[in-house]
Write an enzyme that holds these catalytic residues in place. Sequence first.
Site, short mmCIF file in Angstrom:
data_model
loop_
_atom_site.label_atom_id
_atom_site.label_comp_id
_atom_site.label_asym_id
_atom_site.label_seq_id
_atom_site.Cartn_x
_atom_site.Cartn_y
_atom_site.Cartn_z
N ASP A 163 0.84 -1.20 0.00
CA ASP A 163 0.00 0.00 0.00
C ASP A 163 0.87 1.24 0.00
O ASP A 163 1.95 1.26 0.60
CB ASP A 163 -0.90 0.02 1.24
N SER A 164 0.43 2.29 -0.72
CA SER A 164 1.09 3.58 -0.75
C SER A 164 2.54 3.42 -1.19
O SER A 164 2.80 2.96 -2.29
CB SER A 164 0.97 4.26 0.61
N ALA A 165 3.52 3.77 -0.31
CA ALA A 165 4.92 3.54 -0.67
C ALA A 165 5.18 2.05 -0.89
O ALA A 165 6.01 1.67 -1.72
CB ALA A 165 5.84 4.07 0.43
N HIS A 286 -7.02 7.72 1.38
CA HIS A 286 -5.79 7.03 1.02
C HIS A 286 -5.62 5.75 1.82
O HIS A 286 -5.78 5.74 3.04
CB HIS A 286 -4.61 7.97 1.27
#
Length: 326
Positions: A163-165, A286
């Site tokens: 997820d994300s980074a 997010h």
Amino acid sequence: MHIDRDVTPDYPLSWQARAVIGLMHGTLKPASILFMRHALALDCAARLGDVVNLLPLRLPGHVTITPAGFSACGGEWVRAGEGLDERKVVLYFHGGGYFSCSPATHRPITWRLSRVARRPVLALDYRQGPVHTLADSLSDALDAYRCLLDQGYAAEDVLLAGDSAGGHLTLATLLALRDRELPLPGAAVCLSPWADLTDFPRRANRWQDPMLPAGRVRWLARRWTAGLDPRDPLVSPVLGDFSGLPPLMILTGSTEVLRDEARRVAVRARRDGVPVRYEEWRRMPHCFPILADVVPEARTAFRHMGEFLAAVAALDEDPPAEGAAA
């Protein structure tokens, strides 16, 4: 289930989601705008993440956590429920902007992913900034993947997810494995991936995103790409050639500042012949699946992930007949 498609789930926004979104608008986003302006803030955030790791998080009784060790980093094995297929595994990369969070902070995701994937999850505690570089993080991811293969896992029985980074690391790992002619995993799942680290202003959703300030994302990208070519696909995977990669699932929220780069990954991957299930969830923040303990929509997202993984498994078990149309 048809894998290669765009999906916009239809649901009435729950009161829990409304409450969390409002709380984020009033706390997380202003705090990020105020404090994420100096390198010292990254160090403080990383240290705060270490403190969070010490806090006990309540997990269901059927979830077990076992420490796992690798060459340059650690991690943990997460197992949810009984009857898991121990011949298969999910290699998970947590988010946190490459400077915070850990496998422990992301257990709300990893134990649910273990349950829907019906296999153990190896959550990697890869090296992060500000001490370490993007190359160090990628090296740890590649080492962990090779370690799984050395332990006897077949490449097609390994799934990558993040997820994300961690979504960025998932995509970069896939590209690096392909370029090094190593066997590729069976599929990958990216939740709200941070895929473009070039220096461009994010105008879409800059006011609607309840969590991430667009300017702070740009500032962080500049810091991590100092001395690098930000257009290198291992730095900005959205600019890569996705030819030959396994099926992808990408989930994002409709009001995220990172939404457009998630869309661009889906478009480019399809252009290069990769089946992509792209899901854009209305008004979700997010990396919303991490909120599954409190937000019903986040729990539903894991059912969608399970359906995607089942469809990928069905493709492997019943490949198209020779000469049949793709």
